[in-house]
Design a protein around this motif. Structure first.
Motif, PDB file in Angstrom:
ATOM      1  N   ARG A 151    -114.376 -72.447  33.905  1.00  0.00           N
ATOM      2  CA  ARG A 151    -114.946 -73.568  34.646  1.00  0.00           C
ATOM      3  C   ARG A 151    -116.465 -73.426  34.729  1.00  0.00           C
ATOM      4  O   ARG A 151    -116.987 -72.347  34.949  1.00  0.00           O
ATOM      5  CB  ARG A 151    -114.337 -73.594  36.051  1.00  0.00           C
ATOM      6  N   ASN A 152    -117.152 -74.540  34.559  1.00  0.00           N
ATOM      7  CA  ASN A 152    -118.610 -74.574  34.683  1.00  0.00           C
ATOM      8  C   ASN A 152    -118.970 -75.706  35.641  1.00  0.00           C
ATOM      9  O   ASN A 152    -118.495 -76.832  35.483  1.00  0.00           O
ATOM     10  CB  ASN A 152    -119.255 -74.791  33.316  1.00  0.00           C
ATOM     11  N   TYR A 153    -119.789 -75.416  36.613  1.00  0.00           N
ATOM     12  CA  TYR A 153    -120.081 -76.342  37.713  1.00  0.00           C
ATOM     13  C   TYR A 153    -121.580 -76.591  37.759  1.00  0.00           C
ATOM     14  O   TYR A 153    -122.358 -75.655  37.851  1.00  0.00           O
ATOM     15  CB  TYR A 153    -119.600 -75.680  39.012  1.00  0.00           C
ATOM     16  N   MET A 154    -121.995 -77.855  37.688  1.00  0.00           N
ATOM     17  CA  MET A 154    -123.423 -78.182  37.647  1.00  0.00           C
ATOM     18  C   MET A 154    -123.758 -79.270  38.654  1.00  0.00           C
ATOM     19  O   MET A 154    -123.058 -80.285  38.730  1.00  0.00           O
ATOM     20  CB  MET A 154    -123.815 -78.666  36.244  1.00  0.00           C
ATOM     21  N   LYS A 155    -124.833 -79.064  39.402  1.00  0.00           N
ATOM     22  CA  LYS A 155    -125.317 -80.069  40.330  1.00  0.00           C
ATOM     23  C   LYS A 155    -126.243 -81.035  39.609  1.00  0.00           C
ATOM     24  O   LYS A 155    -127.152 -80.613  38.895  1.00  0.00           O
ATOM     25  CB  LYS A 155    -126.060 -79.413  41.492  1.00  0.00           C
ATOM     26  N   LEU A 160    -125.131 -83.046  28.492  1.00  0.00           N
ATOM     27  CA  LEU A 160    -123.883 -82.309  28.338  1.00  0.00           C
ATOM     28  C   LEU A 160    -124.057 -81.050  27.499  1.00  0.00           C
ATOM     29  O   LEU A 160    -123.073 -80.499  26.983  1.00  0.00           O
ATOM     30  CB  LEU A 160    -122.815 -83.216  27.706  1.00  0.00           C
ATOM     31  N   ALA A 161    -125.293 -80.596  27.386  1.00  0.00           N
ATOM     32  CA  ALA A 161    -125.538 -79.367  26.637  1.00  0.00           C
ATOM     33  C   ALA A 161    -124.780 -78.212  27.295  1.00  0.00           C
ATOM     34  O   ALA A 161    -124.742 -78.075  28.514  1.00  0.00           O
ATOM     35  CB  ALA A 161    -127.029 -79.058  26.608  1.00  0.00           C
ATOM     36  N   GLY A 162    -124.184 -77.390  26.491  1.00  0.00           N
ATOM     37  CA  GLY A 162    -123.425 -76.264  27.019  1.00  0.00           C
ATOM     38  C   GLY A 162    -121.960 -76.568  27.216  1.00  0.00           C
ATOM     39  O   GLY A 162    -121.184 -75.683  27.593  1.00  0.00           O
ATOM     40  N   ARG A 163    -121.595 -77.821  26.972  1.00  0.00           N
ATOM     41  CA  ARG A 163    -120.173 -78.163  27.103  1.00  0.00           C
ATOM     42  C   ARG A 163    -119.387 -77.542  25.960  1.00  0.00           C
ATOM     43  O   ARG A 163    -119.708 -77.705  24.793  1.00  0.00           O
ATOM     44  CB  ARG A 163    -120.011 -79.681  27.090  1.00  0.00           C
ATOM     45  N   ASP A 196    -111.978 -87.793  36.007  1.00  0.00           N
ATOM     46  CA  ASP A 196    -112.025 -87.214  34.663  1.00  0.00           C
ATOM     47  C   ASP A 196    -112.682 -88.252  33.748  1.00  0.00           C
ATOM     48  O   ASP A 196    -112.130 -89.322  33.504  1.00  0.00           O
ATOM     49  CB  ASP A 196    -110.608 -86.898  34.194  1.00  0.00           C
ATOM     50  N   ILE A 197    -113.875 -87.953  33.268  1.00  0.00           N
ATOM     51  CA  ILE A 197    -114.639 -88.937  32.485  1.00  0.00           C
ATOM     52  C   ILE A 197    -114.630 -88.620  30.990  1.00  0.00           C
ATOM     53  O   ILE A 197    -115.336 -89.271  30.215  1.00  0.00           O
ATOM     54  CB  ILE A 197    -116.094 -89.008  32.981  1.00  0.00           C
ATOM     55  N   THR A 198    -113.814 -87.661  30.585  1.00  0.00           N
ATOM     56  CA  THR A 198    -113.852 -87.172  29.196  1.00  0.00           C
ATOM     57  C   THR A 198    -113.672 -88.298  28.190  1.00  0.00           C
ATOM     58  O   THR A 198    -114.412 -88.385  27.193  1.00  0.00           O
ATOM     59  CB  THR A 198    -112.757 -86.118  28.988  1.00  0.00           C
ATOM     60  N   SER A 199    -112.713 -89.179  28.426  1.00  0.00           N
ATOM     61  CA  SER A 199    -112.391 -90.220  27.439  1.00  0.00           C
ATOM     62  C   SER A 199    -113.476 -91.279  27.333  1.00  0.00           C
ATOM     63  O   SER A 199    -113.479 -92.066  26.387  1.00  0.00           O
ATOM     64  CB  SER A 199    -111.051 -90.872  27.803  1.00  0.00           C
ATOM     65  N   TYR A 200    -114.397 -91.325  28.290  1.00  0.00           N
ATOM     66  CA  TYR A 200    -115.452 -92.337  28.271  1.00  0.00           C
ATOM     67  C   TYR A 200    -116.737 -91.828  27.606  1.00  0.00           C
ATOM     68  O   TYR A 200    -117.679 -92.610  27.403  1.00  0.00           O
ATOM     69  CB  TYR A 200    -115.797 -92.774  29.698  1.00  0.00           C
ATOM     70  N   LEU A 201    -116.787 -90.561  27.263  1.00  0.00           N
ATOM     71  CA  LEU A 201    -118.016 -89.957  26.770  1.00  0.00           C
ATOM     72  C   LEU A 201    -118.234 -90.222  25.288  1.00  0.00           C
ATOM     73  O   LEU A 201    -117.279 -90.283  24.495  1.00  0.00           O
ATOM     74  CB  LEU A 201    -117.998 -88.455  27.029  1.00  0.00           C
ATOM     75  N   LYS A 202    -119.514 -90.351  24.918  1.00  0.00           N
ATOM     76  CA  LYS A 202    -119.918 -90.449  23.519  1.00  0.00           C
ATOM     77  C   LYS A 202    -120.547 -89.130  23.102  1.00  0.00           C
ATOM     78  O   LYS A 202    -120.776 -88.235  23.919  1.00  0.00           O
ATOM     79  CB  LYS A 202    -120.920 -91.590  23.352  1.00  0.00           C
ATOM     80  N   ASP A 203    -120.842 -89.003  21.828  1.00  0.00           N
ATOM     81  CA  ASP A 203    -121.432 -87.756  21.338  1.00  0.00           C
ATOM     82  C   ASP A 203    -122.816 -87.524  21.929  1.00  0.00           C
ATOM     83  O   ASP A 203    -123.244 -86.385  22.103  1.00  0.00           O
ATOM     84  CB  ASP A 203    -121.506 -87.777  19.808  1.00  0.00           C
ATOM     85  N   LYS A 204    -123.518 -88.612  22.244  1.00  0.00           N
ATOM     86  CA  LYS A 204    -124.845 -88.456  22.839  1.00  0.00           C
ATOM     87  C   LYS A 204    -125.189 -89.707  23.637  1.00  0.00           C
ATOM     88  O   LYS A 204    -124.512 -90.734  23.553  1.00  0.00           O
ATOM     89  CB  LYS A 204    -125.903 -88.202  21.771  1.00  0.00           C
ATOM     90  N   GLU A 205    -126.244 -89.596  24.433  1.00  0.00           N
ATOM     91  CA  GLU A 205    -126.764 -90.694  25.255  1.00  0.00           C
ATOM     92  C   GLU A 205    -125.673 -91.303  26.140  1.00  0.00           C
ATOM     93  O   GLU A 205    -125.321 -92.479  26.037  1.00  0.00           O
ATOM     94  CB  GLU A 205    -127.392 -91.780  24.380  1.00  0.00           C
ATOM     95  N   LEU A 229    -121.127 -82.202  38.132  1.00  0.00           N
ATOM     96  CA  LEU A 229    -120.292 -82.211  36.927  1.00  0.00           C
ATOM     97  C   LEU A 229    -119.473 -80.925  36.884  1.00  0.00           C
ATOM     98  O   LEU A 229    -119.982 -79.852  37.231  1.00  0.00           O
ATOM     99  CB  LEU A 229    -121.134 -82.277  35.662  1.00  0.00           C
ATOM    100  N   ILE A 230    -118.218 -81.046  36.462  1.00  0.00           N
ATOM    101  CA  ILE A 230    -117.356 -79.872  36.328  1.00  0.00           C
ATOM    102  C   ILE A 230    -116.762 -79.877  34.920  1.00  0.00           C
ATOM    103  O   ILE A 230    -116.166 -80.875  34.497  1.00  0.00           O
ATOM    104  CB  ILE A 230    -116.227 -79.874  37.371  1.00  0.00           C
ATOM    105  N   TYR A 231    -116.935 -78.777  34.197  1.00  0.00           N
ATOM    106  CA  TYR A 231    -116.294 -78.585  32.900  1.00  0.00           C
ATOM    107  C   TYR A 231    -115.086 -77.661  33.098  1.00  0.00           C
ATOM    108  O   TYR A 231    -115.223 -76.584  33.691  1.00  0.00           O
ATOM    109  CB  TYR A 231    -117.230 -77.903  31.897  1.00  0.00           C
ATOM    110  N   VAL A 232    -113.939 -78.081  32.617  1.00  0.00           N
ATOM    111  CA  VAL A 232    -112.747 -77.232  32.659  1.00  0.00           C
ATOM    112  C   VAL A 232    -111.995 -77.365  31.338  1.00  0.00           C
ATOM    113  O   VAL A 232    -112.107 -78.391  30.655  1.00  0.00           O
ATOM    114  CB  VAL A 232    -111.806 -77.620  33.818  1.00  0.00           C
TER     115      VAL A 232
END
Length: 756
Positions: free
Chosen positions: A2-6, A63-66, A105-114, A148-151
């Motif tokens: 898990r990665n947690y970012m403010k 989303l760098a580091g994802r 959970d916003i994963t399905s809405y994300l693009k590769d950038k911007e 943001l939370i990465y899991v």
């Protein structure tokens, strides 16, 4: 892992209406840093016009580091009071309720950038969202930040009412022995995945390790011996609990919480017991806002608040009137405060089924998000809810429904509620929750100070099996006002002192009061108020809204509650004195106090916390006054002047305060025909519109004051804002023997004589 970012910086913000969801960065918008509230100024200026509406926050996501295949969640710890979250223009989640955490959970809405994160927050009145009406500012904004939370695909649950995915409970089963129950909720567990539970003591030493196959609900039980109890402020000992989600030799995810071993109960005749130790709960209520910040506080401000409460010597806090920050609950665990946590079901019930569903949702969020906090012992289901009227039988059923829900979700804690003073002792609602408290302001809004103990003793005699507390008591105190002959309504620091001297004494004499909570620890914002010449706030605090000045009563309670030596000379701000001799009052927990004037001993006195030295002579010019006790010294000076200093006395417009004898020469036993000529005022007009007209305002304020039997100020009715008197007519409590409907018809007939 898990990665947690403010997400704190580089947000763009606007109040301007948007026809579509903004999906680009508009550099003309204001740049803000979270936490943020758009009402930090206008919510405290006393103009009753703080901005309520839809505002937008927009930010580009980095989303760098994802890690590839990681799920991405947006976490909003609070957004007041309705919120919609969009990713690249697509709605990810909406939420109703301004004080609890939610995620998407916003994963399905994300693009590769911007990727653009757009969040709409709306604090305007909505019939289905609580609070509907209350005596505090409904600040808008993302006031607890955004994260943001990465899991990984397999992770501890993040989707259930904003909860942590780990629940820990325990029961004391013997001398220094407890059974611990653990639940970890896993999303997408693999066949060989395991959950590794570890319990640590406060020194980070392992106490127990338990391994279980990972399941949707991974449960474990273990009995621990030689446990160290969480004993409130005396010894707030906390264990750490860690849950690792393991696949082969890799930790996929981890969550941490803390746990305090304790048991508690309430005896109606003796009070609160913690781990078998009689522990009278004596403390304060707290609102979460600050001067020029609104409710956008950081950990630093939360910690300072808790430190001030600990310095006071309190051992309990009622966290009014909504879910507070996780930071503050964590601090309360660490400091050992016993907490009453509640939802914003306050002042007025909306009969819509959707509104009750919002109540249920907010209660579920409060309990599920805060289940692991050792400090919380009581769940509050409502506050003064009958101010909005108790004639609707659905209100009692809704309260019973909430009480059932509390016990269904958490059978290990007690339910409670705070009743308005006017509610009858015999009312059915007083039998709903496990324990009960009342909000009383005898000696301020109505009656005399001595009415407090008369009422408490009468209730205790009538209901000896009900545990009774005081959920609110207090009066306004403004540190610039002073009086040698203080009276209710003068807003002087001296009357506030007299009031609390009386209250702390009668509370001390009634140990069966299970808990007492001062209203309030801090002055707080209420944009509709204009009290004592101070607009935009409630001034009942022990400490000012900016946390800069402790009022005299802070030291009164400190002298009763703190174990540290206390010595304080009162009325230091009453510096100019137009007398040859004055009375000097001192608060101390020492049995004896010595008083000196210009270095010469005046007198040594013995007393119980409040030491009064009369006829202390003042020299011409300045006289230095020194008190000594228990190794402490406190010093101030008073200046003898020829004329009283005018700014010490409030000169208030009496037209803003209602009278209680308005009907002495009016027949209000008969209902008058209701007419509604739109050219004239009527009960169909909003409170705000009526109050803007001096003549109509006089009719309203005086009539309602007489109807309720208490002197109301115009600003108190302004709290009702956009509501109409017609809509409120069945909700305004009338004093015994008064026909409320007849009075409403009288008010309407009088308003119909006043042209708009």
């Amino acid at each position: 892992m898990r990665n947690y970012m403010k997400l704190e910086t580089n947000w763009l913000f606007t109040k301007e209406p948007q026809t579509d969801v903004p999906v680009t960065l508009n550099e003309s918008w204001e740049t803000v840093t979270l936490p943020h509230s758009w009402n930090r100024y206008d919510g405290q200026d006393g103009k009753a016009d703080f901005y309520r509406g839809k505002c937008w926050y927009v930010k580009e996501l980095d989303l760098a580091g994802r890690k590839p295949a990681a799920r991405v969640y947006v976490e909003v710890p609070a957004a007041s009071s309705a919120c919609e979250v969009y990713i690249n223009g697509q709605k990810a989640v909406e939420h109703e309720g301004g004080y609890s955490l939610f995620r998407a959970d916003i994963t399905s809405y994300l693009k590769d950038k911007e990727n653009i994160l757009s969040i709409m927050v709306n604090n305007e009145h909505q019939d289905q969202i609580y609070p509907q009406m209350a005596d505090f500012t409904f600040y808008g904004g993302l006031y607890r930040g955004v994260n943001l939370i990465y899991v990984p695909e397999t992770h501890f649950d993040l989707d259930y009412y904003g909860s942590q995915g780990l629940i820990v409970s325990s029961s004391i089963t013997g001398e220094k022995q407890a059974k611990v129950t653990l639940h970890a909720y896993v999303e997408n567990p693999g066949e060989s995945d395991q959950v590794l539970f570890t319990i640590y003591d406060q020194d980070k030493k392992e106490t127990a390790v338990i391994s279980r196959p990972a399941e949707k609900d991974t449960a474990a039980e273990i009995t621990l011996t030689d446990i160290h109890l969480w004993q409130g402020v005396e010894d707030p000992y906390l264990y750490g609990v860690e849950a690792l989600l393991v696949r082969h030799n890799e930790v996929l995810d981890e969550v941490h919480t803390r746990h305090g071993f304790r048991k508690f109960s309430v005896d109606p005749q003796k009070g609160f017991y913690l781990n078998g130790v009689l522990t009278p709960l004596r403390g304060v209520s707290r609102h979460q806002d600050r001067l020029d910040l609104g409710n956008a506080l950081t950990y630093k401000e939360h910690l300072e608040d808790a430190q001030l409460i600990r310095e006071l010597g309190a051992n309990t806090i009622r966290l009014a009137h909504y879910q507070h920050s996780q930071d503050f609950y964590d601090i309360c665990d660490e400091m050992g405060f016993v907490i009453w946590a509640e939802i914003p079901f306050i002042s007025s019930m909306n009969p819509l089924p959707a509104a009750h569903e919002n109540c249920i949702s907010q209660m579920k969020e409060l309990i599920f998000q805060n289940y692991n906090h050792a400090s919380i012992c009581f769940w509050g289901i409502s506050n003064e809810i009958t101010i909005g009227g108790d004639s609707n039988p659905q209100l009692t059923e809704n309260l019973k429904d909430l009480n059932r829900l509390v016990h269904e979700l958490d059978p290990g804690r007690l339910s409670t509620m705070a009743q308005v003073s006017q509610l009858s002792m015999e009312d059915e609602q007083n039998q709903i929750t496990d324990v009960l408290s009342y909000n009383h302001y005898f000696g301020w809004y109505q009656g005399k100070m001595t009415d407090n103990e008369k009422w408490l003793d009468a209730f205790h005699a009538m209901h000896p099996g009900r545990a009774l507390g005081i959920s609110e008591y207090g009066c306004e105190g403004i540190i610039t006002y002073h009086n040698d002959d203080p009276k209710a309504g003068d807003y002087s620091e001296e009357y506030q002192a007299l009031y609390h001297e009386h209250m702390v004494k009668i509370i001390n004499e009634r140990p069966w009061l299970w808990a007492t909570h001062i209203w309030n620890m801090f002055d707080f914002g209420c944009d509709a108020r204009d009290e004592g010449g101070v607009a935009g706030r409630n001034n009942k605090g022990l400490v000012t809204l900016d946390r800069k000045v402790k009022k005299d009563i802070f030291y009164l309670y400190q002298s009763y509650w703190s174990k540290n030596p206390v010595l304080h000379i009162c009325s230091k701000r009453y510096a100019k004195r137009a007398q040859d001799k004055i009375t000097v009052k001192i608060y101390s927990n020492s049995p004896e106090v010595e008083l000196f004037a210009d270095g010469v001993l005046v007198e040594k006195r013995s007393a119980d916390h409040v030491f009064v030295f009369e006829n202390v002579s003042l020299n011409d010019g300045f006289t230095t006054i020194t008190a000594k006790a228990g190794g402490l010294t406190d010093t101030t000076c008073f200046e003898k002047v020829t004329e009283p200093y005018a700014p010490y006395v409030l000169v208030e417009d009496e037209s803003d305060t209602g009278v209680t004898n308005w009907f002495d020469d009016v027949d209000v036993t008969q209902k008058r025909p209701l007419t509604f000529d739109e050219a004239y005022f009527s009960i169909k007009d909003t409170m705000n519109d009526i109050l803007k007209n001096d003549e109509a305002s006089s009719v309203l304020v005086n009539s309602i004051s007489s109807m309720m039997g208490m002197k109301l100020k115009k600003s108190m009715l302004a709290i009702m804002g956009s509501q109409t008197l017609e809509g409120m007519s069945s909700k305004l409590p009338a004093k015994e023997g008064v026909d409320g409907e007849a009075i409403i018809s009288y008010i309407n007939s009088e308003l119909q004589k006043i042209k708009k």
